[in-house]
Design a protein around this motif. Structure first.
Motif, PDB file in Angstrom:
ATOM      1  N   ALA A   9     -16.818 -21.536 -12.537  1.00  0.00           N
ATOM      2  CA  ALA A   9     -16.329 -22.723 -11.429  1.00  0.00           C
ATOM      3  C   ALA A   9     -17.679 -23.353 -10.893  1.00  0.00           C
ATOM      4  N   ALA A  10     -18.662 -22.669 -10.559  1.00  0.00           N
ATOM      5  CA  ALA A  10     -19.732 -22.891  -9.809  1.00  0.00           C
ATOM      6  C   ALA A  10     -20.591 -24.049 -10.513  1.00  0.00           C
ATOM      7  N   VAL A  11     -20.765 -24.182 -11.792  1.00  0.00           N
ATOM      8  CA  VAL A  11     -21.466 -24.996 -12.450  1.00  0.00           C
ATOM      9  C   VAL A  11     -20.822 -25.734 -13.487  1.00  0.00           C
ATOM     10  N   PRO A  12     -20.824 -27.230 -13.156  1.00  0.00           N
ATOM     11  CA  PRO A  12     -20.194 -27.905 -14.120  1.00  0.00           C
ATOM     12  C   PRO A  12     -20.935 -28.372 -15.328  1.00  0.00           C
ATOM     13  N   VAL A  13     -20.262 -28.388 -16.593  1.00  0.00           N
ATOM     14  CA  VAL A  13     -20.917 -28.705 -17.664  1.00  0.00           C
ATOM     15  C   VAL A  13     -21.869 -29.816 -17.529  1.00  0.00           C
ATOM     16  N   ASN A  55     -12.006 -33.631  -5.089  1.00  0.00           N
ATOM     17  CA  ASN A  55     -11.477 -33.840  -3.959  1.00  0.00           C
ATOM     18  C   ASN A  55     -11.144 -32.720  -2.809  1.00  0.00           C
ATOM     19  N   ASP A  56     -10.437 -31.603  -3.606  1.00  0.00           N
ATOM     20  CA  ASP A  56     -10.034 -30.534  -2.751  1.00  0.00           C
ATOM     21  C   ASP A  56     -11.341 -29.818  -2.373  1.00  0.00           C
ATOM     22  N   GLN A  57     -12.250 -29.492  -3.274  1.00  0.00           N
ATOM     23  CA  GLN A  57     -13.339 -28.798  -2.953  1.00  0.00           C
ATOM     24  C   GLN A  57     -14.201 -29.716  -2.109  1.00  0.00           C
ATOM     25  N   ALA A  58     -14.571 -30.858  -1.845  1.00  0.00           N
ATOM     26  CA  ALA A  58     -15.160 -31.996  -0.974  1.00  0.00           C
ATOM     27  C   ALA A  58     -14.552 -31.756   0.376  1.00  0.00           C
ATOM     28  N   GLU A  94     -26.567 -26.684   3.315  1.00  0.00           N
ATOM     29  CA  GLU A  94     -25.613 -25.470   2.772  1.00  0.00           C
ATOM     30  C   GLU A  94     -24.325 -25.876   2.035  1.00  0.00           C
ATOM     31  N   SER A  95     -24.367 -27.211   1.865  1.00  0.00           N
ATOM     32  CA  SER A  95     -23.326 -27.819   1.019  1.00  0.00           C
ATOM     33  C   SER A  95     -23.409 -27.107  -0.654  1.00  0.00           C
ATOM     34  N   GLN A  96     -22.526 -26.243  -0.983  1.00  0.00           N
ATOM     35  CA  GLN A  96     -22.491 -25.843  -2.449  1.00  0.00           C
ATOM     36  C   GLN A  96     -22.161 -26.897  -3.219  1.00  0.00           C
ATOM     37  N   PRO A  97     -21.075 -27.658  -2.963  1.00  0.00           N
ATOM     38  CA  PRO A  97     -20.764 -28.748  -3.892  1.00  0.00           C
ATOM     39  C   PRO A  97     -21.692 -29.836  -4.331  1.00  0.00           C
ATOM     40  N   ALA A  98     -22.846 -29.835  -3.189  1.00  0.00           N
ATOM     41  CA  ALA A  98     -23.963 -30.852  -3.276  1.00  0.00           C
ATOM     42  C   ALA A  98     -24.761 -30.385  -4.114  1.00  0.00           C
ATOM     43  N   LEU A 138     -26.613 -18.780  -8.185  1.00  0.00           N
ATOM     44  CA  LEU A 138     -26.435 -17.010  -8.525  1.00  0.00           C
ATOM     45  C   LEU A 138     -26.331 -16.369  -7.255  1.00  0.00           C
ATOM     46  N   GLN A 139     -27.451 -16.485  -6.290  1.00  0.00           N
ATOM     47  CA  GLN A 139     -27.409 -15.910  -5.104  1.00  0.00           C
ATOM     48  C   GLN A 139     -26.216 -15.966  -4.214  1.00  0.00           C
ATOM     49  N   ALA A 140     -25.719 -17.371  -4.120  1.00  0.00           N
ATOM     50  CA  ALA A 140     -24.426 -17.413  -3.341  1.00  0.00           C
ATOM     51  C   ALA A 140     -23.349 -17.086  -3.836  1.00  0.00           C
TER      52      ALA A 140
END
Length: 575
Positions: free
Chosen positions: A22-26, A35-38, A122-126, A151-153
């Motif tokens: 889920a962490a890496v978009p194609v 939106n939910d994640q944001a 620290e924003s992972q979505p960004a 990967l670290q996160a």
């Protein structure tokens, strides 16, 4: 076509059955921020800049949104970009990123995302969005820190990430750059099977197959119950080595269902249908709703003329997944057709869409002609496109087929002769014209066309069988007929049509018991009226008239107007 459907697959690395990352978009399709994640990310924003919402800023916000609503994508993206630069507010930068991506301005989106990251480190979505944009732009060196950070996160996602790393790259991605990046990312994980697999795929994609195979073996050893390294190893092997490898792998991992299915598929390519079906059935014992096994078993059964099993398996597949298996209606129609259920077959063929529709329409033309609906058949034929020489020949064949089914043999013969003037020595047209000549009792013309066809295609099983049967049926040159049919059966030992031809040859040779055994086998493999007529005649000649009548009556119920059945009854008086 059934085999093509069954064997069709992706030529790239197989996607292993791992949890999606889920962490890496194609990379090929960056999208606006979820939106939910944001909204979750909004709650975590700290140290927001203290900027007063002046009239000027308010007007700029309004201009950006109104421009977007009115289709002014470029103005909207630029306005939001300017706001992000002016405010350095992560919320504004996030919105600017969304607008830039949504309007296809990916260069501007990267700048906006960088402002977002600078404002909220620290924003992972960004970081996810930036990673996606960098990958899309083939800027792999810049993407590396973001991949490492993700990967670290999320250490629990490392294995599934490497298992599906190859899915991040599209056709335009620099494969050598991918290899370099993959080697750097996987280096810290030498004992992780998925890391070895990712490295192997990257090596294979730059042509380093031998090195890739070694790493796949290592990946298999590190995680024996994971099928991806085994299946990809098989895919990289030369075709002549693939079956032996899969058979050995199946012995090492007898419980891997996907490996059984892959071995079955490989057996299909070797035309070892009975062995393939055994494996598909073994999969179904473990997983009764396994779609690949249902389809595989059904199509192989159809190839083996086991219509009952084919109908059962394909029907179950369609019931489980009607949309992905919509093209299977073509094969269900074929089953109905072989069972002489013409109305049912026509109805199913009419439902076929997409890439199979032209083939379905060709079948409909034949069935309509056979049902005496000549004008409907001709109208459907006229609608057939002829984009190349092959399609033109097919249209000629279909035209002749209509007149043949209407028993207007001279007209069918003329259509094929005209076609041969336009495309001289076409083997398909020669074969079809020989069949029509035989129906017109023009033995010399039929034999001439078949011999010319075999000059052009000496290894044609269809041609070998047709000439061998023609000679046997006319009760002449039986030694030559035997040689021709032996050559045909050597190529397709389980073909019921060829078995029928050899059985009929043995009857002509006076070898009645051998003829009976062969025709019994052919009849068991294929419920065809002509085979039934041959079988009934041999049984009659052996004095087993009760069984002969039983075979004849069963065939007559299927196709009462069949010429072979009628002619046999006329000679023998079976009924």
């Amino acid at each position: 076509m059934a085999l093509a459907w069954l064997l069709g697959g992706c030529s790239t690395a197989p996607a292993p059955q791992a949890k999606p990352v889920a962490a890496v978009p194609v990379a090929s399709a960056p999208a606006a921020v979820d939106n939910d994640q944001a909204s979750d990310d909004d709650d975590k924003f700290t140290n927001l800049p203290k900027i007063e919402l002046s009239d000027e800023l308010l007007i700029r916000f309004l201009v950006g949104d109104i421009a977007l609503q009115r289709g002014g994508g470029q103005l909207a993206a630029q306005t939001w970009h300017d706001l992000a630069k002016r405010t350095h507010d992560p919320r504004v930068a996030k919105r600017a990123t969304e607008v830039a991506i949504g309007t296809g301005q990916l260069g501007l989106a990267r700048e906006d995302t960088q402002i977002w990251i600078d404002a909220a480190p620290e924003s992972q979505p960004a970081k996810q969005v930036m990673l996606s944009l960098l990958l899309r732009a083939n800027r792999l060196d810049e993407a590396k820190p973001y991949l490492e950070s993700l990967l670290q996160a999320q250490p629990k996602e490392i294995s599934p990430f490497f298992a599906q790393l190859h899915l991040l790259w599209d056709k335009s991605t620099d494969r050598n750059a991918v290899l370099k990046l993959t080697e750097e990312l996987t280096a810290p994980y030498p004992q992780l099977s998925e890391a070895q697999f990712a490295h192997a795929v990257a090596l294979a994609n730059v042509g380093q197959t031998d090195e890739a195979l070694k790493l796949l073996d290592k990946a298999e050893a590190l995680k024996p119950n994971w099928e991806a390294p085994v299946l990809y190893h098989a895919q990289l092997l030369p075709e002549q080595d693939r079956l032996d490898y899969l058979q050995a792998a199946q012995k090492r991992h007898p419980k891997l269902v996907s490996l059984q299915a892959s071995l079955a598929k490989e057996l299909v390519t070797q035309k070892r249908f009975a062995e393939a079906r055994v494996l598909y059935e073994q999969v179904l014992v473990q997983q009764p709703t396994n779609l690949e096994a249902l389809v595989g078993s059904g199509l192989v059964s159809l190839q083996m003329h086991d219509l009952e099993t084919a109908d059962k398996r394909l029907g179950a597949a369609i019931k489980i997944a009607p949309t992905p298996t919509s093209n299977l209606r073509f094969y269900m129609a074929q089953i109905a057709e072989e069972r002489h259920r013409s109305d049912e077959a026509l109805g199913l063929y009419e439902q076929v869409e997409g890439e199979m529709k032209p083939f379905a329409d060709q079948r409909r033309i034949r069935l309509l002609a056979k049902a005496g609906r000549v004008q409907e058949a001709l109208a459907l034929l006229d609608a057939q496109a002829t984009s190349d020489d092959d399609s033109k020949v097919e249209k000629i064949q279909l035209n002749a087929q209509i007149w043949r089914e209407a028993k207007q043999y001279p007209k069918a013969y003329q259509v094929l002769s005209d076609g041969l003037l336009a495309t001289p020595d076409n083997p398909d047209l020669l074969y079809d014209r020989s069949l029509v000549a035989d129906l017109m009792d023009n033995d010399a013309a039929a034999e001439k066309d078949l011999r010319r066809m075999l000059e052009l295609q000496p290894d044609s099983v269809q041609g070998l069988n047709a000439l061998g049967y023609t000679l046997a049926n006319r009760n002449r040159a039986l030694e030559e007929a035997a040689k021709l049919l032996e050559a045909a059966i050597a190529k397709e030992p389980d073909n019921p049509v060829i078995i029928d031809s050899i059985g009929w040859l043995r009857f002509r040779q006076g070898k009645l018991k051998e003829a009976r055994d062969l025709l019994s086998r052919a009849h068991g493999l294929m419920d065809d009226p002509e085979i039934a007529a041959h079988y009934a005649e041999v049984l009659w000649a052996l004095g087993d008239k009760a069984t002969a009548r039983k075979v004849y009556d069963a065939a007559l119920q299927i196709d009462p107007a069949n010429d072979s059945l009628q002619e046999t009854n006329k000679r023998l008086g079976i009924r």
